[in-house]
Design a protein around this motif. Structure first.
Motif, PDB file in Angstrom:
ATOM      1  N   LEU A 192       0.858  -1.179   0.000  1.00 49.67           N
ATOM      2  CA  LEU A 192       0.000   0.000   0.000  1.00 49.67           C
ATOM      3  C   LEU A 192       0.896   1.231   0.000  1.00 49.67           C
ATOM      4  N   LEU A 193       0.775   2.050  -1.045  1.00 46.57           N
ATOM      5  CA  LEU A 193       1.569   3.268  -1.177  1.00 46.57           C
ATOM      6  C   LEU A 193       0.670   4.461  -0.865  1.00 46.57           C
ATOM      7  N   VAL A 194       0.954   5.157   0.244  1.00 48.04           N
ATOM      8  CA  VAL A 194       0.144   6.299   0.678  1.00 48.04           C
ATOM      9  C   VAL A 194       0.940   7.563   0.365  1.00 48.04           C
ATOM     10  N   GLU A 195       0.565   8.216  -0.726  1.00 53.63           N
ATOM     11  CA  GLU A 195       1.334   9.354  -1.234  1.00 53.63           C
ATOM     12  C   GLU A 195       0.372  10.297  -1.958  1.00 53.63           C
ATOM     13  N   ASP A 196       0.345  11.586  -1.541  1.00 53.01           N
ATOM     14  CA  ASP A 196      -0.609  12.525  -2.130  1.00 53.01           C
ATOM     15  C   ASP A 196      -0.074  13.248  -3.352  1.00 53.01           C
ATOM     16  N   GLU A 197       1.230  13.239  -3.580  1.00 55.45           N
ATOM     17  CA  GLU A 197       1.787  13.867  -4.773  1.00 55.45           C
ATOM     18  C   GLU A 197       1.548  12.947  -5.962  1.00 55.45           C
ATOM     19  N   GLN A 198       0.677  13.375  -6.890  1.00 56.74           N
ATOM     20  CA  GLN A 198       0.227  12.497  -7.959  1.00 56.74           C
ATOM     21  C   GLN A 198       1.363  12.004  -8.838  1.00 56.74           C
ATOM     22  N   ASP A 199       2.272  12.893  -9.220  1.00 59.89           N
ATOM     23  CA  ASP A 199       3.377  12.482 -10.100  1.00 59.89           C
ATOM     24  C   ASP A 199       4.273  11.464  -9.402  1.00 59.89           C
ATOM     25  N   MET A 200       4.594  11.740  -8.136  1.00 61.89           N
ATOM     26  CA  MET A 200       5.419  10.815  -7.369  1.00 61.89           C
ATOM     27  C   MET A 200       4.727   9.462  -7.215  1.00 61.89           C
ATOM     28  N   ALA A 201       3.431   9.484  -6.881  1.00 58.20           N
ATOM     29  CA  ALA A 201       2.686   8.238  -6.689  1.00 58.20           C
ATOM     30  C   ALA A 201       2.615   7.429  -7.980  1.00 58.20           C
ATOM     31  N   ALA A 202       2.358   8.109  -9.106  1.00 59.64           N
ATOM     32  CA  ALA A 202       2.265   7.409 -10.389  1.00 59.64           C
ATOM     33  C   ALA A 202       3.603   6.778 -10.764  1.00 59.64           C
ATOM     34  N   TRP A 203       4.688   7.525 -10.553  1.00 62.52           N
ATOM     35  CA  TRP A 203       6.018   6.994 -10.875  1.00 62.52           C
ATOM     36  C   TRP A 203       6.355   5.798  -9.992  1.00 62.52           C
ATOM     37  N   LEU A 204       6.120   5.941  -8.692  1.00 65.18           N
ATOM     38  CA  LEU A 204       6.411   4.842  -7.778  1.00 65.18           C
ATOM     39  C   LEU A 204       5.560   3.619  -8.081  1.00 65.18           C
ATOM     40  N   GLY A 205       4.282   3.846  -8.393  1.00 63.16           N
ATOM     41  CA  GLY A 205       3.403   2.730  -8.709  1.00 63.16           C
ATOM     42  C   GLY A 205       3.895   1.947  -9.917  1.00 63.16           C
ATOM     43  N   ARG A 206       4.272   2.658 -10.977  1.00 60.04           N
ATOM     44  CA  ARG A 206       4.791   1.991 -12.182  1.00 60.04           C
ATOM     45  C   ARG A 206       6.100   1.267 -11.887  1.00 60.04           C
ATOM     46  N   ALA A 207       6.987   1.938 -11.172  1.00 51.99           N
ATOM     47  CA  ALA A 207       8.300   1.358 -10.897  1.00 51.99           C
ATOM     48  C   ALA A 207       8.190   0.104 -10.026  1.00 51.99           C
ATOM     49  N   LEU A 208       7.357   0.162  -8.990  1.00 52.47           N
ATOM     50  CA  LEU A 208       7.197  -1.000  -8.116  1.00 52.47           C
ATOM     51  C   LEU A 208       6.538  -2.160  -8.856  1.00 52.47           C
TER      52      LEU A 208
END
Length: 228
Positions: A4-20
């Motif tokens: 579960l990735l809890v992150e409000d910065e959309q760009d950061m969350a999208a990048w982390l989601g793809r990378a993970l």
């Protein structure tokens, strides 16, 4: 591993989601504490990656409430400052690890893996079914001694089946381990993943079989001397 990735910065969350996802993890994304708490109420996670600066609640408050209801899920806290005060408060509230932004993706993946390993109290086992083996610490499959290249969904499917090799896994349960909560795929989408997986296992001694009424099962068929 489901994260579960809890992150409000959309760009950061999208990048982390793809990378993970590309690294073999299954991330669910939550932009705020309310969404995260709803997801945790209905899903089991191997670890939580928690940003502190959330729009509706401070991350440490969310962490304190998790521990207050005896939720022992490992939590890695992301912090932009990395200040001593935040780290000390976080440790007192039950944080398991900290990572300061900016960070290298490789370090984040390694820290998540280490957290989950410690939470289970042992080294990850090397799972085996016939000529198929899985090193879950390094998240790699080997088939007949060669690296098996899989998409993230194929990886998650095979890991779930291998963990229960010889026993059927329910279709809905398998779907939940492969597709994230916000996927618009229907239940039958798992059959597409299984079809691709069967093609990659073709010619080996390991097969995915359908057990009518019970789901899908990974099994090894012993080769005869002539076949070997």
């Amino acid at each position: 591993m489901r994260i579960l990735l809890v992150e409000d910065e959309q760009d950061m969350a999208a990048w982390l989601g793809r990378a993970l996802s590309q690294g073999g993890f299954l991330p669910d994304l939550a932009p705020d504490a309310r969404t995260a708490e709803s997801l945790m109420a209905s899903n089991e996670y191997d670890a939580v990656v928690l940003d502190l600066r959330l729009p509706d609640k401070h991350g440490l408050t969310m962490l304190r409430e998790m521990r207050g209801r005896d939720d022992r899920t490992p939590v890695l806290v992301l912090t932009a400052q990395g200040g001593l005060q935040d780290r000390v408060r976080g440790l007192h509230m039950g944080a398991d690890d900290f990572l300061t932004k900016p960070f290298a993706l490789e370090e984040l993946e390694a820290r998540i893996t280490a957290l989950v390993r410690r939470s289970r109290g042992r080294q990850y086992p090397r799972l085996q079914c016939g000529s198929l083996s899985y090193d879950s610490e390094n998240r790699v499959f080997m088939l007949d001694g060669s690296l098996l290249f899989l998409t993230p969904r194929e990886h998650a499917t095979l890991a779930a089946l291998l963990a229960r090799s010889g026993y059927p896994v329910d279709k809905a349960q398998l779907f939940g381990k492969v597709f994230t909560h916000d996927s618009d795929a229907n239940l039958d989408a798992i059959e597409v993943v299984l079809h691709r997986l069967r093609k990659k296992l073709a010619g080996s001694d390991v097969h995915v079989v359908t057990v009518r009424g019970l789901g899908y099962m990974l099994e090894s068929l012993a080769r005869t001397p002539a076949e070997a």
